[in-house]
Design an enzyme around this catalytic site. Structure first.
Site, PDB file in Angstrom:
ATOM      1  N   GLN A 115       0.813  -1.226   0.055  1.00  0.00           N
ATOM      2  CA  GLN A 115      -0.021   0.149  -0.045  1.00  0.00           C
ATOM      3  C   GLN A 115       0.869   1.292  -0.030  1.00  0.00           C
ATOM      4  O   GLN A 115       1.734   1.515   1.049  1.00  0.00           O
ATOM      5  CB  GLN A 115      -0.943  -0.050   1.271  1.00  0.00           C
ATOM      6  CG  GLN A 115      -1.824   1.216   1.290  1.00  0.00           C
ATOM      7  CD  GLN A 115      -2.775   1.212   2.637  1.00  0.00           C
ATOM      8  OE1 GLN A 115      -2.397   0.715   3.659  1.00  0.00           O
ATOM      9  NE2 GLN A 115      -3.770   1.829   2.676  1.00  0.00           N
ATOM     10  N   GLY A 116       0.940   2.015  -1.015  1.00  0.00           N
ATOM     11  CA  GLY A 116       1.687   3.394  -1.330  1.00  0.00           C
ATOM     12  C   GLY A 116       0.993   4.359  -0.598  1.00  0.00           C
ATOM     13  O   GLY A 116       0.512   5.270  -1.830  1.00  0.00           O
ATOM     14  N   GLU A 236     -10.567  -1.680   6.188  1.00  0.00           N
ATOM     15  CA  GLU A 236      -9.849  -1.894   7.131  1.00  0.00           C
ATOM     16  C   GLU A 236     -10.309  -2.028   8.423  1.00  0.00           C
ATOM     17  O   GLU A 236      -9.893  -1.981   9.628  1.00  0.00           O
ATOM     18  CB  GLU A 236      -8.605  -1.013   7.461  1.00  0.00           C
ATOM     19  CG  GLU A 236      -7.719  -0.839   6.234  1.00  0.00           C
ATOM     20  CD  GLU A 236      -6.422  -0.044   6.625  1.00  0.00           C
ATOM     21  OE1 GLU A 236      -5.242  -0.335   6.579  1.00  0.00           O
ATOM     22  OE2 GLU A 236      -6.848   1.332   6.831  1.00  0.00           O
ATOM     23  N   SER A 361      -2.997   7.568  14.021  1.00  0.00           N
ATOM     24  CA  SER A 361      -2.605   7.725  15.203  1.00  0.00           C
ATOM     25  C   SER A 361      -3.872   8.057  16.136  1.00  0.00           C
ATOM     26  O   SER A 361      -4.987   8.371  15.482  1.00  0.00           O
ATOM     27  CB  SER A 361      -1.614   8.980  15.230  1.00  0.00           C
ATOM     28  OG  SER A 361      -2.264  10.235  15.098  1.00  0.00           O
TER      29      SER A 361
END
Length: 382
Positions: A115-116, A236, A361
């Protein structure tokens, strides 16, 4: 939702358990294991479409498979990025030609993906990406210039999906495009492993040479990359969260056994801490079941990430606490070939320090909840 396992689910679970007991490797490479899974049709259970060499399964059967996979100690997956992130994105936004080209090799475990997304200046703030792509060769391909970082498994991947800026005048989430490019481009793509606190190197820096690095496939339309990228991030979560919690439960059980064996469990403070960890893990499971299938609202993924990331860090700290001074000593003597060795508890403690950073985060997750769920004023972007 009304979540429960049916007799058909129990039969599916029994089949999965028996197959895993027979086939889980005791040694060997992870890539070869992907091929074994693919040959038996176990890759792509949650795609919602068959015909690519994969089995199809209901949501509860996907949970059963994920739980059995975690319980039997099967190897970590190398193909999960292609299976669980790119494939659902192609099913939602890809063309028939793209599905026919890319889904069968993913289902077979024959092509691995990375995954870029993240960049040195665009980690949790994905809209700040600076990697650029420009049309070339009469518009047939894109040439890509830039750098990605924290790219999981890039050193093993055959392909990468990249979020790049195709409109040089654009800002933030405008003018981005979702591209697919092969990683086998010698001299055009440079992959540099990043050594972690644990001594392993699962993450990488990836550099694209703008004169030569090329991509031919666009998912969605040019300039529509932000919508496609956000759709991918929505995948995800879900079934994988429940499987993750099976692993968490096993880690907690090891910490409890250690506490009992070394006498730390006699300390009431330690006992209270371990009981709290157990109760929090049960709460996370109930929350995951409650939100399975996307019924938890727009903030559900962020809430789940906040819950498990902080919990896993506290578990790592508890693993060190129960060991006392012995936690500072490794299981093997130092040598130049192996500067330090880690046991399971030490690896858990060190790796879990990153849990509240990667995947968005804690600060970013709280901002999402504040703005998208609570409706608070948006945070100023500098």
């Amino acid at each position: 939702m009304d979540f429960g396992f049916t007799s058909a689910d129990d039969a599916f679970r029994a089949e999965a358990r028996a197959w895993l007991a027979e086939h889980v490797p005791r040694a060997g490479g992870r890539r070869a294991w992907e091929g074994v899974l693919g040959a038996a049709g176990w890759v792509g259970l949650g795609w919602g479409e068959g015909g690519y060499g994969n089995r199809t399964a209901t949501l509860t059967q996907q949970v059963a498979w994920a739980e059995e996979y975690a319980r039997c100690g099967a190897p970590p997956r190398s193909g999960h990025i292609g299976e669980n992130l790119l494939a659902p994105t192609l099913l939602a936004h890809g063309t028939a030609r793209q599905k026919a080209r890319f889904l069968p090799p993913i289902a077979a475990g024959a092509e691995l993906w990375c995954q870029g997304y993240s960049e040195p200046g665009a980690g949790s703030d994905l809209a700040a990406v600076r990697t650029r792509a420009r049309r070339s060769d009469d518009g047939r391909i894109y040439r890509i210039t830039g750098q990605k970082i924290w790219t999981s498994l890039a050193h093993e991947a055959d392909w990468c999906f990249v979020l790049a800026r195709t409109d040089p005048r654009s800002e933030r989430h405008h003018g981005l495009t979702f591209l697919l490019l092969p990683m086998d481009q010698p001299g055009r793509i440079d992959v540099r492993p990043i050594r972690q606190l644990t001594g392993t190197s699962d993450f990488n820096e990836v550099f694209f040479d703008g004169a030569h690095a090329r991509a031919e496939h666009v998912v969605g339309a040019e300039g529509d990359g932000w919508r496609v990228a956000m759709s991918l991030l929505g995948f995800e979560r879900g079934v994988s969260t429940l499987a993750q919690q099976i692993g968490f439960a096993e880690e907690l059980a090891r910490v409890v056994r250690t506490a009992v064996a070394c006498g730390a469990a006699d300390d009431p403070v330690v006992r209270e801490r371990l009981v709290r960890l157990w109760a929090e893990l049960r709460t996370m499971r109930w929350n995951a079941l409650r939100t399975l299938g996307g019924s938890g609202g727009p903030g559900a993924p962020s809430v789940a990430k906040l819950l498990w990331a902080g919990w896993h860090q506290r578990l790592g700290e508890a693993a060190m606490l129960v060991r006392g001074a012995a936690a500072s000593a490794g299981p093997a003597d130092w040598s130049p070939a192996a500067p330090y060795e880690l046991d399971d508890a030490q690896h858990l403690f060190l790796f879990s320090r990153a849990d509240t950073i990667y995947g968005g985060s804690d600060q970013i997750q709280r901002t999402i909840i504040a703005e998208r769920v609570l409706g608070l004023p948006r945070q100023p972007k500098g």
